[in-house]
Design an enzyme around this catalytic site. Structure first.
Site, PDB file in Angstrom:
ATOM      1  N   THR A  30       0.821  -1.224   0.000  1.00 45.84           N
ATOM      2  CA  THR A  30       0.000   0.000   0.000  1.00 45.84           C
ATOM      3  C   THR A  30       0.854   1.273   0.000  1.00 45.84           C
ATOM      4  O   THR A  30       1.990   1.243   0.459  1.00 45.84           O
ATOM      5  CB  THR A  30      -0.848  -0.055   1.289  1.00 45.84           C
ATOM      6  OG1 THR A  30      -1.736  -1.146   1.162  1.00 45.84           O
ATOM      7  CG2 THR A  30      -1.611   1.198   1.567  1.00 45.84           C
ATOM      8  N   ARG A  67     -13.371  -8.623  -0.622  1.00 48.08           N
ATOM      9  CA  ARG A  67     -12.687  -8.310   0.648  1.00 48.08           C
ATOM     10  C   ARG A  67     -12.207  -6.852   0.671  1.00 48.08           C
ATOM     11  O   ARG A  67     -11.680  -6.334  -0.310  1.00 48.08           O
ATOM     12  CB  ARG A  67     -11.493  -9.256   0.800  1.00 48.08           C
ATOM     13  CG  ARG A  67     -10.612  -9.005   2.029  1.00 48.08           C
ATOM     14  CD  ARG A  67      -9.413  -8.137   1.695  1.00 48.08           C
ATOM     15  NE  ARG A  67      -8.490  -8.040   2.829  1.00 48.08           N
ATOM     16  CZ  ARG A  67      -7.492  -7.162   2.893  1.00 48.08           C
ATOM     17  NH1 ARG A  67      -7.285  -6.314   1.902  1.00 48.08           N
ATOM     18  NH2 ARG A  67      -6.693  -7.137   3.939  1.00 48.08           N
ATOM     19  N   GLY A  70      -9.835  -4.154   3.070  1.00 49.75           N
ATOM     20  CA  GLY A  70      -8.877  -4.098   4.183  1.00 49.75           C
ATOM     21  C   GLY A  70      -9.026  -2.832   4.997  1.00 49.75           C
ATOM     22  O   GLY A  70     -10.085  -2.185   4.998  1.00 49.75           O
ATOM     23  N   ASP A  71      -7.949  -2.461   5.663  1.00 53.00           N
ATOM     24  CA  ASP A  71      -7.983  -1.293   6.564  1.00 53.00           C
ATOM     25  C   ASP A  71      -7.809   0.037   5.828  1.00 53.00           C
ATOM     26  O   ASP A  71      -8.229   1.088   6.331  1.00 53.00           O
ATOM     27  CB  ASP A  71      -6.863  -1.416   7.603  1.00 53.00           C
ATOM     28  CG  ASP A  71      -5.490  -1.474   6.929  1.00 53.00           C
ATOM     29  OD1 ASP A  71      -5.345  -2.202   5.921  1.00 53.00           O
ATOM     30  OD2 ASP A  71      -4.566  -0.794   7.393  1.00 53.00           O
ATOM     31  N   THR A  79       0.048   0.633   6.823  1.00 51.25           N
ATOM     32  CA  THR A  79       0.160  -0.442   5.835  1.00 51.25           C
ATOM     33  C   THR A  79       0.450  -1.744   6.570  1.00 51.25           C
ATOM     34  O   THR A  79       1.167  -1.749   7.561  1.00 51.25           O
ATOM     35  CB  THR A  79       1.278  -0.164   4.808  1.00 51.25           C
ATOM     36  OG1 THR A  79       1.429  -1.327   3.977  1.00 51.25           O
ATOM     37  CG2 THR A  79       2.609   0.152   5.452  1.00 51.25           C
ATOM     38  N   GLY A  80      -0.136  -2.814   6.078  1.00 54.76           N
ATOM     39  CA  GLY A  80       0.121  -4.076   6.757  1.00 54.76           C
ATOM     40  C   GLY A  80      -1.045  -5.022   6.580  1.00 54.76           C
ATOM     41  O   GLY A  80      -1.870  -4.851   5.676  1.00 54.76           O
ATOM     42  N   GLY A 104      -4.235  -6.018   6.826  1.00 55.31           N
ATOM     43  CA  GLY A 104      -5.405  -5.177   7.052  1.00 55.31           C
ATOM     44  C   GLY A 104      -6.393  -5.669   8.089  1.00 55.31           C
ATOM     45  O   GLY A 104      -6.947  -4.876   8.860  1.00 55.31           O
TER      46      GLY A 104
HETATM   47  N1  ASP Z   1      -3.289  -2.889   4.492  1.00 57.60           N
HETATM   48  C1  ASP Z   1      -3.600  -3.280   3.151  1.00 57.60           C
HETATM   49  C2  ASP Z   1      -4.752  -4.232   3.148  1.00 57.60           C
HETATM   50  O1  ASP Z   1      -4.843  -5.067   4.022  1.00 57.60           O
HETATM   51  C3  ASP Z   1      -2.466  -3.934   2.452  1.00 57.60           C
HETATM   52  C4  ASP Z   1      -1.158  -3.209   2.535  1.00 57.60           C
HETATM   53  O2  ASP Z   1      -0.917  -2.452   3.454  1.00 57.60           O
HETATM   54  O3  ASP Z   1      -0.346  -3.395   1.647  1.00 57.60           O
HETATM   55  O4  ASP Z   1      -5.546  -4.168   2.241  1.00 57.60           O
END
Ligand code: ASP
Length: 336
Positions: free
Chosen positions: A202, A230, A232-233, A253-254, A256
């Site tokens: 992200t 789906r 994410g965050d 980022t991470g 989610g």
């Molecule tokens: N946080 C994002 C998600 O879960 C993915 C990412 O941070 O790369 O969609």
């Protein structure tokens, strides 16, 4: 005579406080991330590493120039994220990771720290620069979050640039999808370490402008091989993005699912606002909570004084920071 001295002293202190105010106003700052995850030097070619570092520097320079000219943190965040959305390197806009069906499905969010206004979109397929539509949701609709076809239509109705879904798709992401799908057949659980690593890349930005306003934005393609629409965050205000002039701006980022459950971005801001923690301590504390739940990732944070935090609990995080004097810090790995 005494009156004159008091008057002179009064004028002196007035000027001093105006000067201090001026210095504070010059204290703009900008920080970005391009995703966290198992980013190891041994898996990186010198060319690819160079490309990442150059694009991070290019992106942050765009926002920095806007802030230096006295532009708003909102504009700095938007234009900086455009550079990363338009680059195939990052998991946002062009080069986004692919769903199980091989499509790109994009999420983005934005928050204004002065007004606590916010906008977000999720699961869109045709918007070239999702961060701009997230901002448009905030400014031009009565809502905070739009999703799917409706969000695509909203962007079109405003004349925002739309593209066929194939625009976002790169060979690199098609190969990654294939690898994850092969691995999925053998994986015993969803928490297989390889599958787990499919959730990163992200992009995000937090800026503080000369007027003292914070803004934060995040844009992503989500996770490779995602199913069932789906989300994410990243498009969730309080999880992936948060900004409040009273505390700080955060972009995450991470993994989610864990960032949603730990309400990461707002939790960091709350620790700063209610417990007076500094942003590094607050970020570490919330990322510990994420780890304890079983997730990982990172955050970039700016406070209202322009202090910066770039914290993560993965092997690496693409990240860069630039302060008002133009000192640039671009980093990828943990021990840099
Ligand atoms: N946080 C994002 C998600 O879960 C993915 C990412 O941070 O790369 O969609």
């Amino acid at each position: 005579m005494l009156k004159k001295i008091i008057l002179c002293l009064g004028l002196f202190f007035l000027q001093l406080s105006l000067a201090q105010d001026q210095t504070a106003k010059e204290n703009f700052s900008i920080v970005i991330h391009g995703g966290a995850g198992t980013i190891l030097k041994e898996n990186m070619t010198p060319e690819l590493e160079h490309a990442y570092r150059t694009t991070l520097a290019e992106a942050i320079a765009v926002g920095h120039a806007i802030l230096k000219e006295g532009g708003s943190s909102q504009e700095a965040v938007e234009k900086t994220i455009h550079v990363m959305e338009n680059s195939p390197l990052f998991n946002a806009g062009k080069g986004a990771v692919l769903t199980a069906q091989g499509h790109a499905s994009l999420d983005a969010s934005f928050m204004d720290g002065k007004t606590l206004n916010a906008g977000a979109i999720s699961g869109v397929s045709h918007i070239k620069n999702p961060i701009s539509t997230a901002i448009a949701v905030m400014e031009k609709s009565p809502h905070v979050m739009l999703s799917g076809q409706g969000a695509d239509q909203f962007a079109k109705s405003l004349g925002m640039e739309t593209v066929p879904n194939s625009y976002f798709i790169t060979e690199r992401r098609q190969k990654a999808l294939k690898r994850v799908q092969e691995r999925e057949k053998k994986a015993v659980s969803f928490y297989d370490p390889f599958i787990k690593d499919s959730k990163f890349g992200t992009v995000g930005c937090v800026a503080l402008d000369k007027a003292g306003n914070l803004a934060a934005g995040t844009s992503t393609g989500g996770m490779t091989n995602k199913k069932w629409d789906r989300i994410g965050d990243a498009p969730i205000i309080g999880a992936g993005t948060y900004a409040n002039n009273a505390s700080c701006g955060v972009s995450a980022t991470g993994w989610g699912e864990f960032f949603i459950r730990a309400v990461v971005a707002h939790d960091i801001a709350a620790l700063v606002e209610y417990k007076n923690l500094d942003i590094v301590t607050a970020s570490k504390q919330v990322l510990r909570k994420v780890k304890e739940l079983g997730g990982d990732g990172g955050v970039v944070v700016l406070d209202r004084d322009g202090n910066v935090a770039m914290e993560f609990n993965t092997a690496g995080m693409y990240r860069a920071h630039m302060n008002s004097s133009g000192e640039l810090n671009v980093k990828i790995y943990q021990n840099e």
